[in-house]
Design an enzyme around this catalytic site. Structure first.
Site, mmCIF file in Angstrom:
data_model
loop_
_atom_site.group_PDB
_atom_site.id
_atom_site.type_symbol
_atom_site.label_atom_id
_atom_site.label_comp_id
_atom_site.label_asym_id
_atom_site.label_seq_id
_atom_site.Cartn_x
_atom_site.Cartn_y
_atom_site.Cartn_z
ATOM 1 N N ASP A 196 -2.555 6.593 1.066
ATOM 2 C CA ASP A 196 -2.648 7.762 1.907
ATOM 3 C C ASP A 196 -1.898 7.624 3.234
ATOM 4 O O ASP A 196 -1.193 8.528 3.672
ATOM 5 C CB ASP A 196 -4.147 7.967 2.168
ATOM 6 C CG ASP A 196 -4.419 9.342 2.692
ATOM 7 O OD1 ASP A 196 -3.899 10.299 2.090
ATOM 8 O OD2 ASP A 196 -5.124 9.449 3.710
ATOM 9 N N LEU A 197 -2.051 6.481 3.871
ATOM 10 C CA LEU A 197 -1.414 6.289 5.176
ATOM 11 C C LEU A 197 0.110 6.338 5.050
ATOM 12 O O LEU A 197 0.794 6.984 5.839
ATOM 13 C CB LEU A 197 -1.836 4.944 5.788
ATOM 14 C CG LEU A 197 -1.220 4.696 7.162
ATOM 15 C CD1 LEU A 197 -1.953 5.484 8.232
ATOM 16 C CD2 LEU A 197 -1.208 3.217 7.507
ATOM 17 N N ALA A 198 0.626 5.647 4.028
ATOM 18 C CA ALA A 198 2.068 5.633 3.813
ATOM 19 C C ALA A 198 2.569 7.058 3.633
ATOM 20 O O ALA A 198 3.555 7.476 4.239
ATOM 21 C CB ALA A 198 2.401 4.790 2.588
ATOM 22 N N LYS B 36 -12.023 19.451 17.472
ATOM 23 C CA LYS B 36 -11.203 18.241 17.409
ATOM 24 C C LYS B 36 -10.506 18.123 18.754
ATOM 25 O O LYS B 36 -9.644 18.932 19.085
ATOM 26 C CB LYS B 36 -10.171 18.394 16.287
ATOM 27 C CG LYS B 36 -9.085 17.317 16.273
ATOM 28 C CD LYS B 36 -9.555 16.050 15.607
ATOM 29 C CE LYS B 36 -8.474 14.963 15.664
ATOM 30 N NZ LYS B 36 -9.022 13.634 15.384
ATOM 31 N N ASP C 280 -15.574 2.139 13.994
ATOM 32 C CA ASP C 280 -14.420 2.946 13.605
ATOM 33 C C ASP C 280 -13.637 3.448 14.819
ATOM 34 O O ASP C 280 -12.417 3.556 14.770
ATOM 35 C CB ASP C 280 -14.906 4.140 12.766
ATOM 36 C CG ASP C 280 -13.770 4.918 12.126
ATOM 37 O OD1 ASP C 280 -12.883 4.282 11.524
ATOM 38 O OD2 ASP C 280 -13.772 6.170 12.233
ATOM 39 N N GLU D 212 -14.481 15.021 16.738
ATOM 40 C CA GLU D 212 -13.815 15.469 15.521
ATOM 41 C C GLU D 212 -14.647 16.548 14.857
ATOM 42 O O GLU D 212 -15.873 16.586 15.017
ATOM 43 C CB GLU D 212 -13.657 14.296 14.542
ATOM 44 C CG GLU D 212 -12.764 13.209 15.072
ATOM 45 C CD GLU D 212 -12.442 12.182 13.996
ATOM 46 O OE1 GLU D 212 -11.653 12.510 13.099
ATOM 47 O OE2 GLU D 212 -12.999 11.080 14.049
ATOM 48 N N HIS E 134 -10.097 2.404 19.620
ATOM 49 C CA HIS E 134 -9.490 3.504 20.384
ATOM 50 C C HIS E 134 -10.175 3.769 21.732
ATOM 51 O O HIS E 134 -9.512 3.923 22.751
ATOM 52 C CB HIS E 134 -9.508 4.804 19.576
ATOM 53 C CG HIS E 134 -9.033 4.655 18.154
ATOM 54 N ND1 HIS E 134 -7.942 3.891 17.826
ATOM 55 C CD2 HIS E 134 -9.487 5.175 16.988
ATOM 56 C CE1 HIS E 134 -7.749 3.956 16.506
ATOM 57 N NE2 HIS E 134 -8.680 4.727 15.978
ATOM 58 N N ASP F 148 -3.144 0.126 16.826
ATOM 59 C CA ASP F 148 -4.187 1.039 17.274
ATOM 60 C C ASP F 148 -3.420 2.319 17.531
ATOM 61 O O ASP F 148 -2.701 2.435 18.535
ATOM 62 C CB ASP F 148 -4.853 0.541 18.562
ATOM 63 C CG ASP F 148 -5.980 1.478 18.978
ATOM 64 O OD1 ASP F 148 -5.778 2.703 18.958
ATOM 65 O OD2 ASP F 148 -7.071 0.988 19.325
ATOM 66 N N HIS F 149 -3.525 3.272 16.625
ATOM 67 C CA HIS F 149 -2.586 4.395 16.712
ATOM 68 C C HIS F 149 -2.798 5.237 17.973
ATOM 69 O O HIS F 149 -1.924 6.000 18.353
ATOM 70 C CB HIS F 149 -2.604 5.236 15.438
ATOM 71 C CG HIS F 149 -3.767 6.166 15.322
ATOM 72 N ND1 HIS F 149 -5.026 5.731 15.000
ATOM 73 C CD2 HIS F 149 -3.873 7.500 15.501
ATOM 74 C CE1 HIS F 149 -5.846 6.766 14.972
ATOM 75 N NE2 HIS F 149 -5.181 7.853 15.282
ATOM 76 N N GLY G 86 0.843 -1.191 0.000
ATOM 77 C CA GLY G 86 0.000 0.000 0.000
ATOM 78 C C GLY G 86 0.880 1.244 0.000
ATOM 79 O O GLY G 86 0.532 2.280 0.552
ATOM 80 N N LYS H 49 -0.035 7.469 21.060
ATOM 81 C CA LYS H 49 -0.116 8.890 21.445
ATOM 82 C C LYS H 49 0.557 9.098 22.800
ATOM 83 O O LYS H 49 0.379 8.317 23.730
ATOM 84 C CB LYS H 49 -1.578 9.348 21.507
ATOM 85 C CG LYS H 49 -2.242 9.426 20.131
ATOM 86 C CD LYS H 49 -3.634 9.999 20.229
ATOM 87 C CE LYS H 49 -4.404 9.834 18.922
ATOM 88 N NZ LYS H 49 -4.049 10.797 17.873
#
Ligand code: BG6
Length: 490
Positions: free
Chosen positions: A16-18, A345, A235, A216, A240, A177-178, A12, A182
């Site tokens: 977009d993520l890359a 946000k 989502d 958001e 998260h 899980d980004h 991939g 954080k």
């Protein structure tokens, strides 16, 4: 450098993520000297790009976020491109040839990271081919990094897991899980377990409720196709939000190893009171944004977005009350809410302590404000403790609320690394603490599935909140019935 030699294959690579996260994060690691001098990256994707095209693309992506990108030419020289068809064996054989060449060219010791930054429907297929076509036939480590969503519900998650577990052991699977990357999410554990003043109070005797808000401002943008199959529940809540709940509620681990920490989190998820289908309404509220007008401009409602069914029943907002039926948390509600197109946000956690046993300062008509501990996850990073103090200069013993503030953003010159940078670094070092274990995934889906089953079978009265607001009225009722309200904290 702080990481072992490795070959990173990004499936991939044109996506977009890359572009937004992975290339800039790798560059940060490179510049800080945290990436081994022995590393190479193969960008894998369908498009017929060349090494040069990928290198320019990587450079652009880095330069968008970092202006003075030193040694960028050297960095991009480690990138190679391989056009690929995910279901074609010949494609994997080509890829393997290139991988083996780079392995000797850069002395990579057969260490390989396979990063799947692409549509989830191919996760299983790719994993299987990696094995059958020999990409995992080297002496080094083989790690699979996999983006969300991990399945659509418990059943599909089990199927996917079974497929990838045939190739990779649980220890070698890094489910992203980004939120776990954080800074302030990682800080939850430190605030709790490195301070004498919080942990003794961290239970149902002293905490009245916990509120987690992740709001958001943006709508679904161009992701309508995916979002229609997901909604806010899958989502954001399944991953998260539940991860934050687990970190807030877990017992102190006996030591800081991935195994110990994750097993404490698993226990929390296992203690979530499971909601029967007929009780969903009591515990959960869903919302979907409708159109509004901002500065004279039309803001589209969800049903007007691209690739969205004009009669869509999809939730873009979820509020819920979670109960953790264990000794520590019996009777303490954890309220969560998250949604698109809200007022700001922001991600925040508010821990509301119980009132003092008796108010000695109940003069005039002032009620004592409860103590609150606020953990600011983003965009501000820090903590605020709300206390009561004497009204300065007053003649009477009047109280006034005061705030103790710690802002992580103020630490001089510190540019806190982005979540992805930390997660990539962890994966390169082989530390899976901040990735989701299969048991966590399974328990989260199990919890969420009841809610989605009920929602899918009941037509919602959507839209029920205007774009740019804090969500539907019913979300306030959820707390009101328990005598609480969402703290409006800026
Ligand atoms: C992603 C969701 O996992 O998290 C997105 O798929 C959401 O819909 C995003 O916007 C929020 O992440 P962050 O880091 O911007 O809070």
């Amino acid at each position: 450098s702080e990481t072992p030699a490795s070959l990173i294959m990004i499936f991939g690579a044109t996506g977009d993520l890359a572009k937004r996260k992975l290339y800039p994060s790798l560059y940060h690691l490179f510049r800080k000297g945290k990436l081994a001098e022995h590393f190479a990256v193969i960008g894998v994707a369908r498009r017929p790009w060349s090494n040069e095209v990928l290198r320019e693309h990587v450079k652009d992506s880095v330069l968008t976020s970092i202006k003075d990108a030193e040694n960028i030419e050297e960095f991009i020289s480690h990138f190679y491109y391989q056009p690929h068809d995910v279901s074609d064996t010949d494609s994997y054989i080509e890829l393997k040839k290139l991988a083996n060449e780079l392995d000797s060219k850069y002395s990579l010791q057969g260490n390989r990271i396979f990063y799947l930054a692409m549509a989830p429907e191919f996760f299983g297929t790719i994993a299987e081919h990696l094995k059958t076509d020999g990409l995992t036939d080297t002496n080094g480590f083989h790690r699979l990094v996999i983006e969300k969503p991990f399945g659509h519900d418990l059943e599909s998650a089990i199927q996917l897991n079974n497929r990838i577990r045939k190739v990779f052991s649980e220890n070698d699977i890094y489910r992203i899980d980004h939120y776990l990357g954080k800074e302030m999410v990682q800080n939850i554990e430190v605030i709790r377990f490195a301070n004498a003043i919080f942990e003794p109070l961290w239970n149902s005797r002293f905490i009245s409720n916990i509120q987690i808000t992740s709001s958001e401002m943006l709508g679904v943008e161009e992701r309508g196709g995916y979002y229609e199959t997901s909604g806010a529940l899958r989502d954001m809540v399944q991953n998260h939000m539940l991860q934050m709940v687990a970190l807030l509620a877990m017992e102190p681990p006996i030591r800081l190893t991935p195994k110990e920490i994750r097993s404490e989190k698993v226990k929390v998820l296992g203690a979530l009171r499971s909601i029967k289908v007929e009780e969903v309404k009591q515990y959960f509220v869903r919302g979907q944004y409708g159109p509004s007008t901002e500065n004279g401009e039309h803001v589209p409602g969800y049903r007007e977005e691209v690739n969205v069914n004009p009669e869509s029943n999809t939730d873009t907002y979820v509020a819920g009350k979670l109960m953790i039926d264990n000794f520590r948390w019996a009777g303490v509600p954890f309220y969560i809410r998250t949604g698109k197109r809200m007022t700001e946000k922001s991600t925040k956690i508010i821990i509301q302590f119980k009132d003092v046993p008796m108010n000695l300062y109940y003069s005039s008509d002032k009620k004592l404000a409860p103590n609150l501990l606020v953990i600011h996850i983003q965009p501000e990073e820090g903590i605020t403790l709300h206390l009561n103090a004497k009204e300065s200069g007053g003649q009477m013993m009047e109280t006034t609320p005061v705030k103790l503030n710690f802002s992580n953003n103020d630490i001089a010159g510190l540019n806190t690394p982005e979540a992805y940078e930390k997660l990539l670094f962890d994966c390169l070092r082989g530390d899976a603490t901040n990735f989701t274990h299969w048991d966590e995934v399974a328990l989260s889906w199990n919890f969420v599935d009841k809610i989605s089953t009920y929602w899918e079978n009941e037509k919602a009265e959507f839209p029920n909140y205007a774009a740019g607001t804090m969500g539907p009225k019913d979300a306030d009722e959820l707390l009101k019935q328990d005598g609480f309200f969402w703290w409006p904290i800026a």
